[in-house]
Design an enzyme around this catalytic site. Structure first.
Site, PDB file in Angstrom:
ATOM      1  N   GLU A 115       0.848  -1.187   0.000  1.00 15.14           N
ATOM      2  CA  GLU A 115       0.000   0.000   0.000  1.00 15.14           C
ATOM      3  C   GLU A 115       0.890   1.246   0.000  1.00 15.14           C
ATOM      4  O   GLU A 115       2.112   1.169   0.107  1.00 15.14           O
ATOM      5  CB  GLU A 115      -0.951  -0.011   1.201  1.00 15.14           C
ATOM      6  N   HIS A 233      -8.948  10.111   2.754  1.00 16.16           N
ATOM      7  CA  HIS A 233      -8.661   8.998   1.855  1.00 16.16           C
ATOM      8  C   HIS A 233      -8.931   9.454   0.426  1.00 16.16           C
ATOM      9  O   HIS A 233      -9.976  10.039   0.153  1.00 16.16           O
ATOM     10  CB  HIS A 233      -9.528   7.789   2.195  1.00 16.16           C
ATOM     11  N   ARG A 279      -0.663   9.234   1.300  1.00 11.70           N
ATOM     12  CA  ARG A 279      -2.087   9.496   1.143  1.00 11.70           C
ATOM     13  C   ARG A 279      -2.430  10.976   1.022  1.00 11.70           C
ATOM     14  O   ARG A 279      -3.332  11.346   0.278  1.00 11.70           O
ATOM     15  CB  ARG A 279      -2.860   8.897   2.317  1.00 11.70           C
ATOM     16  N   HIS A 338     -11.210  10.319   6.592  1.00 10.19           N
ATOM     17  CA  HIS A 338     -11.054   8.875   6.777  1.00 10.19           C
ATOM     18  C   HIS A 338     -10.497   8.502   8.138  1.00 10.19           C
ATOM     19  O   HIS A 338     -11.000   7.580   8.784  1.00 10.19           O
ATOM     20  CB  HIS A 338     -10.131   8.350   5.675  1.00 10.19           C
ATOM     21  N   ARG A 373      -0.827   9.296   8.619  1.00  6.76           N
ATOM     22  CA  ARG A 373      -0.745   7.877   8.962  1.00  6.76           C
ATOM     23  C   ARG A 373      -0.293   7.028   7.776  1.00  6.76           C
ATOM     24  O   ARG A 373      -0.805   7.159   6.673  1.00  6.76           O
ATOM     25  CB  ARG A 373      -2.121   7.385   9.429  1.00  6.76           C
TER      26      ARG A 373
END
Length: 518
Positions: A115, A233, A279, A338, A373
């Site tokens: 990811e 997100h 992100r 998110h 994060r």
């Protein structure tokens, strides 16, 4: 008002952190406060990606910690990152023992997915995008078989009782219907009630996750850390649903690409890692494409074809509801609130600044996430700190003592949250405290928050406006851009501000009052 005394540990929340902590505390008696039926309404159950853990050949916890610190944009606590990543593999094994059916290859090894911002594949998944749901099912099954755990369903925590800087009890009321409040006094309280994404109009979070637990602690005087850092997100599915369904990041890990309505891959000129950039970078790019009217979309066709339908069933179901065929069509996406990197400040033992109060999961701010994060570190942090908190609570309380179940009852009452006011608050947060922020927008949001707070005295609403105030005030005070916090009027990162925010609700209200004077 009624008062109940118990020797049970009270756990507020019923997601992954709460249930894992209840199991780790066993056989110590606990009371789990769940606003809905057990397992429903928790962000954990909606998590698609999985749990990050260095378990593949060639990977190490040190590499995982390094990626965590890089993604966190300069404000991650290095010791916390090293500690959490070192524990990760053991918790995967614990969850496996509890019955979580993690994806395995032919040799029995865990299947690892890559990811965003991970230097290699290290996310352990379940059935493609079913990790949260399957882990929660395993935990719920174990909790139901554990005699020491009492679960109070349909109950909402709305306040903390504090005496001389120590939390002595929790105010409870019925969830979803008018009732009076009951105070339950207990020797230790663990808050594990989720984050704040639902404070925004566009979110991937369950409806109840609106910052109430963070606000409740802040109103009681607990210190809050990093509230301005909200992760958006990049690939929520534009399907007309609230909350918005999530298109897991694992799709991009499998090769799905982001395109606009001209068919252009707009991430290529933005970052060397393109779709697998951190992100915050991908979310801003998606947001700006949508603002420019270029309809950002996630294209899984070449990378997955028909495999998307059975390898990612949650995504396939969301597309079906929206009338989208991901085998033949790209999926329209939008950036959505998110995950909250900020929360109730804890030390390395999970303790809040108030005595006898512990916090784990998204309601906490441990120093692991920094300003942004790292993907799939959220469930990992909840697991690690659930164990840490259970150890700390056990050490403080000493030998296990029996405690009867708590006979909860509630007086009649008529406190009901004004849903129109909630929607007004959520829209103000999306408009002024969203993906791209500036001083004027933040001040407008603070004014609306203050107005809502003044005329809606219900405890749940006061908890929401407290958290909203903390997020917006800290965002106004941080005059730079870093990680999930982007200021269009201060677009550069200031090296002198590479430190965490530590703030109380009282201090946030002072910032708000000054903003309202401008």
């Amino acid at each position: 008002m009624s008062i109940i005394e118990t020797q049970r540990v009270i756990i507020v929340g019923a997601g992954l952190g709460a249930l894992y902590a209840a199991l780790k505390l066993a056989p110590r008696p606990v009371l789990v406060i769940s606003p809905e039926h057990l397992g429903e309404g928790a962000s954990s159950a909606w998590a698609q990606g999985g749990v990050a853990a260095a378990m593949s050949k060639g990977d190490t916890p040190e590499s995982h910690a390094k990626d965590t610190m890089v993604a966190g944009a300069g404000t991650v606590d290095p010791e916390i990152a090293r500690m959490v990543t070192a524990e990760a593999a053991q918790h995967i094994l614990d969850l496996t023992d509890l019955g979580t059916p993690f994806d395995r290859d032919a040799s029995g090894s865990y299947v690892m997915s890559r990811e965003a911002a991970h230097s290699m594949a290290r996310v352990v998944r379940v059935k493609g995008d079913q990790a949260g749901r399957e882990i929660m099912q395993a935990l719920i099954g174990a909790v139901r078989e554990t005699p020491s755990v009492q679960v109070a369903q349909g109950v909402l925590a709305s306040g903390l009782e504090v005496q001389d800087g120590t939390v002595t009890g929790v105010w409870l009321e019925k969830a979803g219907e008018p009732s009076g409040r009951t105070l339950v006094r207990a020797p230790a309280i663990l808050l594990a009630g989720g984050g704040s994404g639902g404070l925004f109009a566009v979110t991937t979070n369950p409806p109840r996750i609106r910052g109430q637990v963070i606000g409740m602690a802040a109103r009681a005087g607990a210190r809050i850390a990093d509230p301005e850092f909200v992760q958006f997100h990049p690939t929520a599915i534009v399907a007309g649903e609230d909350p918005a369904p999530l298109a897991t990041e694992a799709l991009r890990g499998e090769g799905a690409v982001l395109i606009n309505d001209a068919g252009e891959r707009f991430m290529l000129p933005v970052h060397p890692d393109a779709e697998l950039a951190p992100r915050d970078i991908v979310a801003r790019a998606v947001y700006l494409e949508r603002q420019a009217g270029r309809n950002p979309q996630l294209d899984t066709r070449a990378a997955l074809g028909e495999e998307v339908l059975h390898r990612f069933p949650a995504v396939a179901d969301a597309c079906k509801r929206a009338g989208i065929d991901p085998v033949l069509q790209p999926i329209p996406v939008s950036a959505a609130a998110h995950y909250h990197m900020g929360g109730i400040e804890t030390d390395s033992h999970g303790r809040a600044s108030l005595g006898h109060l512990w916090v784990c999961g998204e309601a906490s701010s441990t120093g692991l996430h920094g300003a942004n994060r790292l993907a799939s570190n959220g469930l990992l942090e909840a697991l690690v700190y659930a164990r840490i908190c259970s150890l700390g609570i056990g050490a403080m309380l000493g030998p296990v003592v029996d405690a009867p179940e708590v006979p909860l009852s509630f007086p009649d009452g008529a406190e009901r949250v004004n849903e129109a006011a909630v929607q007004k608050l959520r829209q103000a947060m999306t408009d002024g405290v969203g993906v791209v922020r500036d001083a004027a927008g933040l001040k407008r949001a603070l004014r609306i928050i203050a107005d809502i707070e003044a005329v809606n005295p219900e405890q749940a609403m006061q908890n929401m406006t407290a958290t909203a105030t903390l997020i917006a005030a800290a965002a106004l005070a941080r005059e730079e851009s870093r990680g999930g916090h982007f200021r269009s009027d201060f677009p550069e990162t200031d090296p002198d501000m590479a430190e965490r925010t530590h703030i109380t609700l009282e201090e946030a209200r002072v910032i708000r009052a000054r903003a309202l004077e401008d």
